[in-house]
Design a protein around this motif. Sequence first.
Motif, PDB file in Angstrom:
ATOM      1  N   MET A 199       0.830  -1.207   0.000  1.00 25.14           N
ATOM      2  CA  MET A 199       0.000   0.000   0.000  1.00 25.14           C
ATOM      3  C   MET A 199       0.864   1.256   0.000  1.00 25.14           C
ATOM      4  SD  MET A 199      -3.024   1.404   0.075  1.00 25.14           S
ATOM      5  CE  MET A 199      -4.131   0.051   0.479  1.00 25.14           C
ATOM      6  N   LEU A 200       1.927   1.257   0.792  1.00 20.46           N
ATOM      7  CA  LEU A 200       2.840   2.397   0.858  1.00 20.46           C
ATOM      8  C   LEU A 200       3.440   2.692  -0.504  1.00 20.46           C
ATOM      9  CD1 LEU A 200       4.821   4.463   2.171  1.00 20.46           C
ATOM     10  CD2 LEU A 200       6.257   2.503   2.797  1.00 20.46           C
ATOM     11  N   LEU A 201       4.000   1.657  -1.141  1.00 12.90           N
ATOM     12  CA  LEU A 201       4.683   1.858  -2.418  1.00 12.90           C
ATOM     13  C   LEU A 201       3.706   2.160  -3.536  1.00 12.90           C
ATOM     14  CD1 LEU A 201       7.289  -1.052  -2.150  1.00 12.90           C
ATOM     15  CD2 LEU A 201       7.666   1.371  -1.701  1.00 12.90           C
ATOM     16  N   GLY A 202       2.550   1.469  -3.521  1.00 11.80           N
ATOM     17  CA  GLY A 202       1.559   1.703  -4.565  1.00 11.80           C
ATOM     18  C   GLY A 202       1.005   3.112  -4.524  1.00 11.80           C
ATOM     19  N   THR A 203       0.692   3.596  -3.320  1.00 12.22           N
ATOM     20  CA  THR A 203       0.173   4.961  -3.188  1.00 12.22           C
ATOM     21  C   THR A 203       1.234   5.979  -3.566  1.00 12.22           C
ATOM     22  OG1 THR A 203      -1.269   4.228  -1.376  1.00 12.22           O
ATOM     23  CG2 THR A 203      -0.915   6.601  -1.622  1.00 12.22           C
ATOM     24  N   THR A 204       2.478   5.731  -3.151  1.00  7.15           N
ATOM     25  CA  THR A 204       3.562   6.653  -3.503  1.00  7.15           C
ATOM     26  C   THR A 204       3.742   6.729  -5.009  1.00  7.15           C
ATOM     27  OG1 THR A 204       4.695   6.130  -1.425  1.00  7.15           O
ATOM     28  CG2 THR A 204       5.999   7.196  -3.139  1.00  7.15           C
ATOM     29  N   GLY A 231       2.050   8.359   0.908  1.00  9.09           N
ATOM     30  CA  GLY A 231       1.969   6.898   0.843  1.00  9.09           C
ATOM     31  C   GLY A 231       2.005   6.270   2.221  1.00  9.09           C
ATOM     32  N   LEU A 232       2.882   6.777   3.091  1.00  9.00           N
ATOM     33  CA  LEU A 232       2.964   6.267   4.458  1.00  9.00           C
ATOM     34  C   LEU A 232       1.678   6.543   5.230  1.00  9.00           C
ATOM     35  CD1 LEU A 232       4.652   5.020   6.759  1.00  9.00           C
ATOM     36  CD2 LEU A 232       5.538   7.321   7.225  1.00  9.00           C
ATOM     37  N   ALA A 233       1.151   7.751   5.081  1.00  7.50           N
ATOM     38  CA  ALA A 233      -0.083   8.107   5.780  1.00  7.50           C
ATOM     39  C   ALA A 233      -1.254   7.240   5.324  1.00  7.50           C
ATOM     40  CB  ALA A 233      -0.402   9.585   5.552  1.00  7.50           C
ATOM     41  N   GLN A 234      -1.339   6.995   4.016  1.00 14.52           N
ATOM     42  CA  GLN A 234      -2.419   6.158   3.496  1.00 14.52           C
ATOM     43  C   GLN A 234      -2.331   4.743   4.052  1.00 14.52           C
ATOM     44  OE1 GLN A 234      -5.146   6.323   2.147  1.00 14.52           O
ATOM     45  NE2 GLN A 234      -5.552   4.372   1.152  1.00 14.52           N
ATOM     46  N   SER A 235      -1.121   4.186   4.162  1.00 13.73           N
ATOM     47  CA  SER A 235      -0.955   2.840   4.731  1.00 13.73           C
ATOM     48  C   SER A 235      -1.385   2.813   6.193  1.00 13.73           C
ATOM     49  CB  SER A 235       0.501   2.399   4.606  1.00 13.73           C
ATOM     50  OG  SER A 235       0.864   2.251   3.257  1.00 13.73           O
ATOM     51  N   VAL A 292      -3.526   4.712   7.664  1.00 11.63           N
ATOM     52  CA  VAL A 292      -4.972   4.891   7.774  1.00 11.63           C
ATOM     53  C   VAL A 292      -5.728   3.654   7.300  1.00 11.63           C
ATOM     54  CG1 VAL A 292      -6.931   6.205   6.843  1.00 11.63           C
ATOM     55  CG2 VAL A 292      -4.877   7.406   7.613  1.00 11.63           C
ATOM     56  N   GLN A 293      -5.278   3.043   6.200  1.00  8.36           N
ATOM     57  CA  GLN A 293      -6.048   1.984   5.542  1.00  8.36           C
ATOM     58  C   GLN A 293      -5.808   0.598   6.136  1.00  8.36           C
ATOM     59  OE1 GLN A 293      -7.704   2.603   1.990  1.00  8.36           O
ATOM     60  NE2 GLN A 293      -8.904   0.996   2.943  1.00  8.36           N
ATOM     61  N   ILE A 294      -4.598   0.279   6.532  1.00  2.86           N
ATOM     62  CA  ILE A 294      -4.259  -1.101   6.873  1.00  2.86           C
ATOM     63  C   ILE A 294      -4.835  -1.561   8.213  1.00  2.86           C
ATOM     64  CG2 ILE A 294      -2.366  -2.724   7.212  1.00  2.86           C
ATOM     65  CD1 ILE A 294      -2.869  -1.620   4.312  1.00  2.86           C
ATOM     66  N   PRO A 295      -4.701  -0.815   9.320  1.00  3.71           N
ATOM     67  CA  PRO A 295      -5.234  -1.322  10.597  1.00  3.71           C
ATOM     68  C   PRO A 295      -6.712  -1.709  10.566  1.00  3.71           C
ATOM     69  CG  PRO A 295      -3.760   0.514  10.993  1.00  3.71           C
ATOM     70  CD  PRO A 295      -3.958   0.449   9.519  1.00  3.71           C
ATOM     71  N   PRO A 296      -7.625  -0.886  10.004  1.00  3.68           N
ATOM     72  CA  PRO A 296      -9.029  -1.319   9.942  1.00  3.68           C
ATOM     73  C   PRO A 296      -9.229  -2.589   9.113  1.00  3.68           C
ATOM     74  CG  PRO A 296      -8.851   1.034   9.515  1.00  3.68           C
ATOM     75  CD  PRO A 296      -7.464   0.489   9.483  1.00  3.68           C
ATOM     76  N   LEU A 321     -12.067   2.420   1.103  1.00  3.87           N
ATOM     77  CA  LEU A 321     -11.361   2.008  -0.108  1.00  3.87           C
ATOM     78  C   LEU A 321     -11.841   2.808  -1.315  1.00  3.87           C
ATOM     79  CD1 LEU A 321      -9.310   0.000  -1.312  1.00  3.87           C
ATOM     80  CD2 LEU A 321     -11.218  -1.563  -1.732  1.00  3.87           C
ATOM     81  N   ALA A 322     -13.149   3.046  -1.407  1.00  2.72           N
ATOM     82  CA  ALA A 322     -13.688   3.812  -2.533  1.00  2.72           C
ATOM     83  C   ALA A 322     -13.191   5.252  -2.512  1.00  2.72           C
ATOM     84  CB  ALA A 322     -15.216   3.775  -2.493  1.00  2.72           C
ATOM     85  N   VAL A 323     -13.167   5.859  -1.331  1.00  2.00           N
ATOM     86  CA  VAL A 323     -12.677   7.229  -1.216  1.00  2.00           C
ATOM     87  C   VAL A 323     -11.205   7.300  -1.610  1.00  2.00           C
ATOM     88  CG1 VAL A 323     -12.169   9.101   0.404  1.00  2.00           C
ATOM     89  CG2 VAL A 323     -14.363   7.907   0.528  1.00  2.00           C
ATOM     90  N   ALA A 324     -10.416   6.333  -1.121  1.00  2.00           N
ATOM     91  CA  ALA A 324      -8.991   6.296  -1.485  1.00  2.00           C
ATOM     92  C   ALA A 324      -8.817   6.099  -2.986  1.00  2.00           C
ATOM     93  CB  ALA A 324      -8.289   5.184  -0.715  1.00  2.00           C
ATOM     94  N   GLY A 325      -9.691   5.268  -3.590  1.00  2.00           N
ATOM     95  CA  GLY A 325      -9.606   5.051  -5.031  1.00  2.00           C
ATOM     96  C   GLY A 325      -9.864   6.318  -5.826  1.00  2.00           C
ATOM     97  N   VAL A 326     -10.829   7.100  -5.377  1.00  2.00           N
ATOM     98  CA  VAL A 326     -11.120   8.365  -6.055  1.00  2.00           C
ATOM     99  C   VAL A 326      -9.955   9.345  -5.897  1.00  2.00           C
ATOM    100  CG1 VAL A 326     -12.615  10.394  -6.053  1.00  2.00           C
ATOM    101  CG2 VAL A 326     -13.623   8.104  -5.863  1.00  2.00           C
ATOM    102  N   ILE A 327      -9.437   9.451  -4.648  1.00  2.00           N
ATOM    103  CA  ILE A 327      -8.381  10.427  -4.369  1.00  2.00           C
ATOM    104  C   ILE A 327      -7.079  10.069  -5.066  1.00  2.00           C
ATOM    105  CG2 ILE A 327      -6.923  11.400  -2.546  1.00  2.00           C
ATOM    106  CD1 ILE A 327      -9.305  11.145  -0.658  1.00  2.00           C
TER     107      ILE A 327
END
Length: 322
Positions: free
Chosen positions: A103-108, A160-164, A166-170, A207-213
């Motif tokens: 997730m970190l690398l993909g978002t980055t 990318g780090l922030a997205q990981s 936020v997204q991974i723990p839930p 996930l949908a919000v992250a996909g849009v952003i």
Amino acid sequence: MVNHSSPVGFFLLGFSEHPHLEKILFVVVLCSYLLTLIGNTLILLLSTLDPRLHSPMYFFLSNLSFLDLCFTTTCVPQMLVNLWGPTKTISFLGCSVQLFIFMLLGTTECILLGPHENSCICFSVMAFDRYVAVCQPLHYTTVIHPRLCWQLAAVAWAIGLAQSIVQIPPTLRLPFCPHRQIDDFLCEVPSLIRLSCGDTTYNEIQLAVAGVIFLLVPLGLILVSYGAIARAVLRTNTSKGRRKAFGTCSSHLIVVTLFYSSVIAVYLQPKNPYAQERGKFFGLFYAVGTPTLNPLVYTLRNKEVKRSFWRLLGKDRDSGES
């Protein structure tokens, strides 16, 4: 419901429903991985050792190569083990680490190819670089300076780090079904959401919000950037100038098209078995295929990189290039 994943991990089904394809895919994935290692390592070496490539575009290119090296190394070794033999398990810790890094690398990478926010204006980092190079060439060195390059790269990695985080723990706290079978070849957020036996509404919205952003907005900004580039190119008086301008941007546009089309097919797919099955092949492409094609696109189409390669070998072919 108790989370059954923690003590025993997961089963990565991958392409087990196509056993006749597994050995073929093993060879394809292994060859692609070796090409990824060679191509991206070569770009990193050339960008570091050749002073003529110490420019903003090659700075972003070397960042992309480093991302691709880490990106594929996160998932390909596990994928090769699963494709070769009957053992298709991954520990809960291993899945968590893979999920976080992926997730970190993909978002980055989405940020580097996609948007950057600076002074309340969103730009595509690499598309912005190409926009300035084509539309404002006389101001390129003052607008795209080394400090800005480092700032853009740092922001991309930070997002990318922030997205990981936020997204991974839930996702990992979901109540997973007892069979623990992930219908994928690696641990990804959509696959783990499908594995849950509980309410996943919050995770799906997230996930949908992250996909849009991180997917649709960057893609839209890139199209806007290239619309401006196209208008500037069409105003160029000479056909040679048009060819040079389009050549400057074509490699980045190819990478963007390959990367975003495959990622969107995975993360924004509809909920039906056919889409999920197709999504695995798209996921395989963006996890393995795109990092392989990136250096090939840049090195085969870019004369400066080819010249740098020959200089590295001690064969200066500058005079022989047309």
